[in-house]
Design a protein around this motif. Structure first.
Motif, PDB file in Angstrom:
ATOM      1  N   ALA A 160      50.488  42.184  42.206  1.00 51.95           N
ATOM      2  CA  ALA A 160      49.416  41.621  41.240  1.00 51.95           C
ATOM      3  C   ALA A 160      49.602  40.304  41.520  1.00 51.95           C
ATOM      4  O   ALA A 160      50.693  39.825  41.481  1.00 51.95           O
ATOM      5  CB  ALA A 160      49.885  42.120  39.945  1.00 51.95           C
ATOM      6  N   VAL A 204      60.402  45.213  39.952  1.00 55.26           N
ATOM      7  CA  VAL A 204      59.325  44.286  40.291  1.00 55.26           C
ATOM      8  C   VAL A 204      59.975  43.001  40.011  1.00 55.26           C
ATOM      9  O   VAL A 204      60.794  42.947  39.045  1.00 55.26           O
ATOM     10  CB  VAL A 204      57.905  44.772  39.729  1.00 55.26           C
ATOM     11  N   ASP A 257      49.499  42.077  23.378  1.00 60.94           N
ATOM     12  CA  ASP A 257      48.356  42.002  24.259  1.00 60.94           C
ATOM     13  C   ASP A 257      48.158  43.169  24.796  1.00 60.94           C
ATOM     14  O   ASP A 257      48.494  43.416  26.043  1.00 60.94           O
ATOM     15  CB  ASP A 257      49.023  40.784  25.581  1.00 60.94           C
ATOM     16  N   LYS A 275      58.516  39.186  38.786  1.00 58.48           N
ATOM     17  CA  LYS A 275      57.569  38.446  38.537  1.00 58.48           C
ATOM     18  C   LYS A 275      57.902  36.856  38.595  1.00 58.48           C
ATOM     19  O   LYS A 275      58.982  36.602  38.187  1.00 58.48           O
ATOM     20  CB  LYS A 275      57.501  38.817  36.909  1.00 58.48           C
ATOM     21  N   ASP A 321      54.513  43.706  29.931  1.00 54.99           N
ATOM     22  CA  ASP A 321      54.298  42.423  29.738  1.00 54.99           C
ATOM     23  C   ASP A 321      54.236  41.821  28.229  1.00 54.99           C
ATOM     24  O   ASP A 321      53.678  42.025  27.253  1.00 54.99           O
ATOM     25  CB  ASP A 321      52.667  42.105  29.893  1.00 54.99           C
ATOM     26  N   ASP A 338      41.381  37.297  36.239  1.00 55.83           N
ATOM     27  CA  ASP A 338      42.704  36.764  36.129  1.00 55.83           C
ATOM     28  C   ASP A 338      43.264  37.061  37.603  1.00 55.83           C
ATOM     29  O   ASP A 338      44.450  37.165  37.547  1.00 55.83           O
ATOM     30  CB  ASP A 338      43.528  37.644  34.854  1.00 55.83           C
ATOM     31  N   ARG A 339      42.445  37.135  38.616  1.00 55.36           N
ATOM     32  CA  ARG A 339      43.239  37.292  39.778  1.00 55.36           C
ATOM     33  C   ARG A 339      42.945  36.035  40.622  1.00 55.36           C
ATOM     34  O   ARG A 339      41.876  35.589  41.002  1.00 55.36           O
ATOM     35  CB  ARG A 339      42.583  38.572  40.439  1.00 55.36           C
ATOM     36  N   ALA A 382      51.596  34.035  36.949  1.00 53.42           N
ATOM     37  CA  ALA A 382      52.646  34.635  37.796  1.00 53.42           C
ATOM     38  C   ALA A 382      51.885  35.589  38.754  1.00 53.42           C
ATOM     39  O   ALA A 382      50.909  36.138  38.831  1.00 53.42           O
ATOM     40  CB  ALA A 382      53.790  35.325  37.017  1.00 53.42           C
ATOM     41  N   VAL A 430      53.163  39.292  41.013  1.00 52.27           N
ATOM     42  CA  VAL A 430      54.317  40.463  40.985  1.00 52.27           C
ATOM     43  C   VAL A 430      54.631  40.809  42.310  1.00 52.27           C
ATOM     44  O   VAL A 430      53.591  41.595  42.940  1.00 52.27           O
ATOM     45  CB  VAL A 430      53.951  41.325  39.721  1.00 52.27           C
ATOM     46  N   LYS A 483      42.811  31.885  30.513  1.00 50.73           N
ATOM     47  CA  LYS A 483      43.240  32.545  29.417  1.00 50.73           C
ATOM     48  C   LYS A 483      42.464  32.063  28.185  1.00 50.73           C
ATOM     49  O   LYS A 483      42.634  32.914  27.095  1.00 50.73           O
ATOM     50  CB  LYS A 483      44.748  31.526  29.299  1.00 50.73           C
ATOM     51  N   ALA A 507      48.356  37.119  39.034  1.00 52.52           N
ATOM     52  CA  ALA A 507      47.284  36.616  38.032  1.00 52.52           C
ATOM     53  C   ALA A 507      47.411  35.205  37.709  1.00 52.52           C
ATOM     54  O   ALA A 507      47.912  34.377  38.685  1.00 52.52           O
ATOM     55  CB  ALA A 507      47.909  37.354  36.647  1.00 52.52           C
ATOM     56  N   MET A 563      62.453  43.208  36.599  1.00 48.77           N
ATOM     57  CA  MET A 563      62.696  44.528  35.784  1.00 48.77           C
ATOM     58  C   MET A 563      62.473  45.767  36.667  1.00 48.77           C
ATOM     59  O   MET A 563      61.913  45.835  37.682  1.00 48.77           O
ATOM     60  CB  MET A 563      61.710  44.471  34.839  1.00 48.77           C
ATOM     61  N   GLU A 564      62.822  46.817  35.837  1.00 52.33           N
ATOM     62  CA  GLU A 564      62.698  48.196  36.444  1.00 52.33           C
ATOM     63  C   GLU A 564      61.220  48.383  36.963  1.00 52.33           C
ATOM     64  O   GLU A 564      60.348  47.904  36.106  1.00 52.33           O
ATOM     65  CB  GLU A 564      63.076  49.276  35.227  1.00 52.33           C
ATOM     66  N   GLY A 589      45.842  47.126  31.004  1.00 52.41           N
ATOM     67  CA  GLY A 589      46.705  46.885  32.288  1.00 52.41           C
ATOM     68  C   GLY A 589      47.940  46.830  31.713  1.00 52.41           C
ATOM     69  O   GLY A 589      49.204  47.215  32.536  1.00 52.41           O
ATOM     70  N   ASN A 590      48.442  46.664  30.595  1.00 52.97           N
ATOM     71  CA  ASN A 590      49.586  46.647  29.854  1.00 52.97           C
ATOM     72  C   ASN A 590      50.080  47.872  29.122  1.00 52.97           C
ATOM     73  O   ASN A 590      51.204  47.901  28.549  1.00 52.97           O
ATOM     74  CB  ASN A 590      49.973  45.418  29.100  1.00 52.97           C
TER      75      ASN A 590
HETATM   76  N1  LIG Z   1      57.593  46.818  35.247  1.00 50.30           N
HETATM   77  C1  LIG Z   1      56.581  47.089  36.259  1.00 50.30           C
HETATM   78  N2  LIG Z   1      56.478  48.157  36.861  1.00 50.30           N
HETATM   79  C2  LIG Z   1      55.524  48.495  37.870  1.00 50.30           C
HETATM   80  N3  LIG Z   1      54.336  47.574  37.877  1.00 50.30           N
HETATM   81  C3  LIG Z   1      54.388  46.340  36.942  1.00 50.30           C
HETATM   82  C4  LIG Z   1      55.552  45.938  36.187  1.00 50.30           C
HETATM   83  N4  LIG Z   1      55.431  44.940  35.352  1.00 50.30           N
HETATM   84  C5  LIG Z   1      54.018  44.532  35.901  1.00 50.30           C
HETATM   85  N5  LIG Z   1      53.486  45.138  36.867  1.00 50.30           N
HETATM   86  C6  LIG Z   1      52.240  45.086  37.578  1.00 50.30           C
HETATM   87  O1  LIG Z   1      51.881  43.776  37.500  1.00 50.30           O
HETATM   88  C7  LIG Z   1      50.767  43.594  36.793  1.00 50.30           C
HETATM   89  C8  LIG Z   1      50.787  42.280  36.106  1.00 50.30           C
HETATM   90  O2  LIG Z   1      52.172  42.312  35.370  1.00 50.30           O
HETATM   91  P1  LIG Z   1      52.164  41.383  34.055  1.00 50.30           P
HETATM   92  O3  LIG Z   1      50.953  42.139  32.994  1.00 50.30           O
HETATM   93  O4  LIG Z   1      53.458  41.362  33.246  1.00 50.30           O
HETATM   94  O5  LIG Z   1      51.664  39.740  34.239  1.00 50.30           O
HETATM   95  P2  LIG Z   1      50.592  38.941  33.729  1.00 50.30           P
HETATM   96  O6  LIG Z   1      50.917  37.727  34.593  1.00 50.30           O
HETATM   97  O7  LIG Z   1      51.159  38.674  32.400  1.00 50.30           O
HETATM   98  O8  LIG Z   1      49.548  39.692  33.991  1.00 50.30           O
HETATM   99  P3  LIG Z   1      48.088  39.823  32.813  1.00 50.30           P
HETATM  100  O9  LIG Z   1      47.794  38.461  32.448  1.00 50.30           O
HETATM  101  O10 LIG Z   1      46.989  40.321  33.754  1.00 50.30           O
HETATM  102  O11 LIG Z   1      48.683  40.666  31.793  1.00 50.30           O
HETATM  103  C9  LIG Z   1      50.630  44.630  35.781  1.00 50.30           C
HETATM  104  O12 LIG Z   1      49.479  45.010  35.352  1.00 50.30           O
HETATM  105  C10 LIG Z   1      51.087  45.845  36.513  1.00 50.30           C
HETATM  106  O13 LIG Z   1      50.228  46.468  37.586  1.00 50.30           O
END
Ligand SMILES: Nc1ncnc2c1ncn2[C@@H]1O[C@H](COP(=O)(O)OP(=O)(O)OP(=O)(O)O)[C@@H](O)[C@H]1O
Length: 458
Positions: free
Chosen positions: A102, A131, A271, A133, A289, A67-68, A107, A109, A42, A104, A225-226, A275-276
């Motif tokens: 995903a 999904v 942010d 998280k 996100d 971040d994987r 968390a 997902v 981070k 990260a 969430m949806e 990806g967001n």
């Molecule tokens: N509502 C959703 N519908 C479909 N895919 C989702 C949704 N929310 C999250 N994702 C998938 O999961 C990934 C990670 O979600 P999110 O960005 O909320 O998590 P994060 O832990 O904050 O990750 P990062 O730090 O990489 O942004 C997203 O890039 C997306 O591919």
């Protein structure tokens, strides 16, 4: 031997240090951050998104920070969900995929399906694809321990002139605060809904959306969430072209929504990495996100609106300098606004009439940092956050609308004019209510405009 981070290699316990090319050194620092784990990943991302503060090589390298993280085992995930929701996964959801889509640092997902009967699914999302998280096990403890170490390091760093200038302790304190907020998914869910409600009152309500929250299955460590299924990333130029979406319209909408939320609504997405920011099949922007958001109170919003107007519309640098003082950003004692205005003019002059896509933001960031150092300026977190989001928007602009001139665009100019007008009307009201044009704005110089086309401070 150079001692700048990213230029030389230091081996703890060894007398000799080996010279490395900046690129190789940066790669090694990035690898070390990756090995150190989530807090440093981070922090690395923070470095990557702060152009001008670190060398371009280091910032560039950190952009690829992974971040994987290997996902937690299905049993661990099931245990967290059961603990949080008070029922086993099989009771909470009609279907749950154990393999995350995903994974990260904070968390992972998973996709799932809600029960079709309202009584089991709760609220109005029955039967929907969602999904989930799920926060990593022990992540809060791990981050807290790392932040302790970073805070101690920042205290030591502030013993040096450079550490003080960078505001090392402030950077780590802000960083810790944003990690804290990210660790409570109820905060993220609330921000998502607040943003959505704010959006509904704007002209962009039909052009931008967020995912709906399923409250029945949302707690501190689980966010449901949806599920967005029909969208591509905003930097996937080929897919956006294939779908026939208008790149300029997309970037314009993103910029307008962002300016409206930051300068008018008060809550903005903090942010906007690709990806967001997605684009759905009907060409709507989907924002995901809301773990990091920025928030302005009304007084600060007014000041920031004034600052934008001063710098971009009126070219009134003396007023811009006064606003910066009012924002508490200027710490150098006895700084003169006239002298500051001259420096701000020198800073902004090369931008006048330039196509936004021709401006080097890295260079701009570096010049701004130099100027900030002279005046001992520490910008409030929210302003820094705005700067970072504009950098993301600018990146998408270069990809999708390279010839678009944002600040010659009618819609952008109209938005700025509307926002400035709003303060004019608020002032008239204030004056009417109290006989004193400054009563609700906290004495903001930007709150005493007479007209948005010919604006002078009184
Ligand atoms: N509502 C959703 N519908 C479909 N895919 C989702 C949704 N929310 C999250 N994702 C998938 O999961 C990934 C990670 O979600 P999110 O960005 O909320 O998590 P994060 O832990 O904050 O990750 P990062 O730090 O990489 O942004 C997203 O890039 C997306 O591919």
């Amino acid at each position: 031997m150079q001692t700048t981070l990213g230029v030389a290699e230091f081996t703890i316990g060894s007398v000799a240090t080996r010279e490395l090319s900046p690129r190789r050194a940066a790669r090694q620092v990035r690898t070390v951050f990756e090995r150190l784990g989530p807090t440093y990943v981070k922090l690395g991302q923070l470095i990557a998104s702060s152009p001008g503060v670190f060398t371009p090589t280091l910032s560039g390298e950190f952009e690829s920070l992974l971040d994987r993280v290997a996902p937690a085992s299905p049993d661990t995930v099931a245990a967290i969900i059961a603990e949080e929701l008070g029922q086993p996964v099989s009771a909470a959801f009609a279907g749950f995929d154990e393999t995350p889509i995903a994974s990260a640092s904070i968390a992972q997902v998973h996709t799932a399906r809600l029960h079709s009967s309202e009584s089991m699914a709760g609220e109005s999302m029955a039967g929907e694809s969602v999904v989930v998280k799920v926060q990593r096990p022990d992540i809060a403890g791990r981050l807290a321990a790392d932040v302790e170490i970073l805070s101690a390091t920042a205290r030591v760093a502030e013993l040096s002139r450079y550490g003080r200038m960078a505001g090392a302790r402030g950077i780590i304190a802000d960083f810790a605060e944003s990690l804290d907020a990210e660790l409570d998914f109820r905060t993220e869910a609330a921000a998502m809904e607040e943003f959505s409600a704010q959006l509904a009152t704007t002209p962009y309500a039909d052009l931008v959306r967020t995912a709906r929250v399923d409250h029945a299955h949302t707690t501190r460590r689980v966010l449901t969430m949806e599920r967005i299924t029909d969208a591509v990333r905003i930097d996937d130029v080929a897919a956006i072209r294939r779908a026939g979406h208008d790149g300029t319209a997309l970037v314009r909408t993103l910029l307008l929504t962002f300016l409206e939320s930051a300068l008018h609504g008060g809550l903005f997405h903090g942010d906007l990495h690709a990806g967001n920011v997605l684009v759905d099949s009907s060409g709507r922007i989907v924002l995901l996100d809301f773990g990091i958001v920025g928030r302005f109170d009304e007084r600060t919003r007014r000041l920031v609106r004034g600052l934008f107007g001063d710098l971009l519309v009126r070219n009134d640098y003396e007023s811009a300098g006064r606003v910066l003082v009012e924002l508490g950003a200027v710490r150098r004692p006895g700084s003169s606004t006239r002298e500051g205005a001259k420096d701000l003019r020198r800073f902004a002059a090369p931008l006048a009439g330039k196509n936004l896509s021709d401006v080097s933001y890295g260079d701009l960031g570096r010049r701004l940092t130099e100027l900030a150092a002279v005046y001992d300026v520490r910008l409030p977190r929210e302003l820094v956050l705005i700067g970072k989001q504009l950098l993301y928007v600018e990146k998408y602009m270069k990809l999708l609308a390279p010839r678009w001139r944002a600040f010659a665009d009618r819609a952008v100019l109209e938005l700025m004019a509307r926002i400035i007008n709003e303060d004019t009307h608020a002032d008239e009201q204030d004056a009417g209510n109290s006989g004193d044009g400054n009563s609700s704005g906290g004495g903001a110089s930007s709150g005493s405009r007479s007209d948005h086309r010919d604006i002078r401070t009184r």
